[in-house]
Write an enzyme that holds these catalytic residues in place. Structure first.
Site, PDB file in Angstrom:
ATOM      1  N   ASP A 143     -19.248 -10.479  10.277  1.00  0.00           N
ATOM      2  CA  ASP A 143     -19.101  -9.033  10.448  1.00  0.00           C
ATOM      3  C   ASP A 143     -17.700  -8.697   9.955  1.00  0.00           C
ATOM      4  O   ASP A 143     -16.936  -9.588   9.588  1.00  0.00           O
ATOM      5  CB  ASP A 143     -19.298  -8.626  11.916  1.00  0.00           C
ATOM      6  CG  ASP A 143     -19.866  -7.214  12.051  1.00  0.00           C
ATOM      7  OD1 ASP A 143     -19.336  -6.303  11.383  1.00  0.00           O
ATOM      8  OD2 ASP A 143     -20.830  -7.016  12.810  1.00  0.00           O
ATOM      9  N   ASP A 190     -15.999  -8.198   4.613  1.00  0.00           N
ATOM     10  CA  ASP A 190     -16.283  -6.798   4.305  1.00  0.00           C
ATOM     11  C   ASP A 190     -17.322  -6.820   3.188  1.00  0.00           C
ATOM     12  O   ASP A 190     -17.045  -7.267   2.072  1.00  0.00           O
ATOM     13  CB  ASP A 190     -15.007  -6.090   3.855  1.00  0.00           C
ATOM     14  CG  ASP A 190     -15.222  -4.612   3.554  1.00  0.00           C
ATOM     15  OD1 ASP A 190     -16.385  -4.201   3.368  1.00  0.00           O
ATOM     16  OD2 ASP A 190     -14.219  -3.873   3.498  1.00  0.00           O
ATOM     17  N   GLY A 196     -25.991  -6.565   8.689  1.00  0.00           N
ATOM     18  CA  GLY A 196     -24.711  -5.894   8.511  1.00  0.00           C
ATOM     19  C   GLY A 196     -24.859  -4.531   7.856  1.00  0.00           C
ATOM     20  O   GLY A 196     -25.838  -4.252   7.166  1.00  0.00           O
ATOM     21  N   SER A 231     -35.473  -0.196   7.937  1.00  0.00           N
ATOM     22  CA  SER A 231     -35.533   0.711   9.081  1.00  0.00           C
ATOM     23  C   SER A 231     -36.764   1.607   9.010  1.00  0.00           C
ATOM     24  O   SER A 231     -37.271   1.924   7.915  1.00  0.00           O
ATOM     25  CB  SER A 231     -34.271   1.586   9.107  1.00  0.00           C
ATOM     26  OG  SER A 231     -34.392   2.617  10.060  1.00  0.00           O
ATOM     27  N   TYR A 235     -28.882   7.562   5.729  1.00  0.00           N
ATOM     28  CA  TYR A 235     -29.085   6.189   6.214  1.00  0.00           C
ATOM     29  C   TYR A 235     -30.438   5.659   5.744  1.00  0.00           C
ATOM     30  O   TYR A 235     -30.545   4.540   5.231  1.00  0.00           O
ATOM     31  CB  TYR A 235     -28.998   6.176   7.736  1.00  0.00           C
ATOM     32  CG  TYR A 235     -29.415   4.862   8.366  1.00  0.00           C
ATOM     33  CD1 TYR A 235     -28.598   3.741   8.283  1.00  0.00           C
ATOM     34  CD2 TYR A 235     -30.624   4.748   9.053  1.00  0.00           C
ATOM     35  CE1 TYR A 235     -28.978   2.534   8.859  1.00  0.00           C
ATOM     36  CE2 TYR A 235     -31.008   3.554   9.626  1.00  0.00           C
ATOM     37  CZ  TYR A 235     -30.187   2.454   9.528  1.00  0.00           C
ATOM     38  OH  TYR A 235     -30.571   1.260  10.097  1.00  0.00           O
TER      39      TYR A 235
END
Length: 274
Positions: A32, A49, A70, A109, A134
């Site tokens: 992370d 990152d 992530g 998602s 998103y």
């Protein structure tokens, strides 16, 4: 024993899976931007990152499979989503390819189809209808996964996660609840099933009111143990505390669909009747 990388280790889902994955994958590397506050002495962690390709390559070194949780996990400003989910998502797949990783499980998602109405049961083969920036980023991630599977032979599984929690927290989540142990089962299929090439599954438990046809996951051996009907009383008690949301209460994306909404809901509904 395969070495598995899990990104997003400090997030909500990552925190739950940190407790469930080690018995299955003892050689688990966590990553992370910053380490979890409760990182244990026996946990392996390497900060990265995702918007930096070199850092992505560093965490992919020597890895056999990746569980990619992530990124930016809610609706937010475009620049934040661009860096974490669009650039970061591409970098993760590119780094996996460069470093010879064999499999990637991508946390997609339900928000890639958030503008379908709740009464409309859909499969994974429908036209995407994201309910925000998103959701758009997760559509992008699925597309990049398909590209690397087809062009480079990476075995990719995308899981359109509903809501991963210990129990459903409102009326909407009765239909989309995902028990953490069931998510682990889907990850195992992505990391181990010999017939995976590129697949999209819905991350949902055994919910009688589910909006999604998840037969592809079942064909690969998915057998969820969570059942949302066991938690209906709690979910409806929590629902009673919420204010009505005419847009969010109609569409699968809930509050993500109603956030910033100034369109014509009737046109969306008409489109979905085609």
């Amino acid at each position: 024993m395969p070495r598995i990388l899990m990104t997003g280790a400090s997030g909500g889902i990552g925190t739950r899976l940190r407790k469930l994955l080690p018995p299955i994958y003892p050689d688990l590397l966590l990553s992370d931007i910053r380490p979890p506050k409760d990182l244990g002495p026996n946990e392996q962690f390497k900060a990265a990152d995702l918007s930096d390709l070199a850092q992505c390559e560093a965490i992919c070194e020597g890895v056999d499979g990746i569980i990619h949780f992530g990124g930016y996990s809610v609706e937010g400003p475009w620049d934040d989503i661009l860096q974490a989910n669009i650039i970061g998502g591409y970098n993760l797949f590119e780094a996996a390819y460069r470093k010879g990783v064999k499999r990637v499980v991508f946390a997609s998602s339900n928000h890639v189809v958030g503008f379908y109405p709740r009464h409309h049961k859909i499969g994974t083969d429908v036209t995407v209808r994201p309910d925000g920036r998103y959701g758009v980023s997760k559509v992008f991630g699925e597309a990049v996964g398909a590209l690397y599977a087809d062009k480079h032979g990476l075995k990719v599984t995308c899981i359109r996660i509903g809501n991963c929690d210990e129990r459903p927290l409102d009326h909407r989540r009765i239909s989309m609840w995902l028990k953490p142990e069931d998510l682990v089962q889907l990850c195992q299929i992505g990391l181990e099933h010999p017939d995976i090439h590129f697949e999209v599954f819905y991350g949902v438990s055994l919910n009688e009111r589910a909006w999604w046809d998840n037969h592809r996951a079942y064909e690969f051996g998915y057998r969820p143990t969570g059942r949302s009907e066991d938690h209906v009383a709690h979910a409806m008690a929590e629902q009673a505390k919420l204010k009505p949301d005419p847009i969010g209460d109609h569409f699968q994306g809930g509050s993500f669909a109603s956030l910033e909404f100034d369109g014509d809901a009737s046109r969306i509904i008409d489109w979905n009747k085609r």
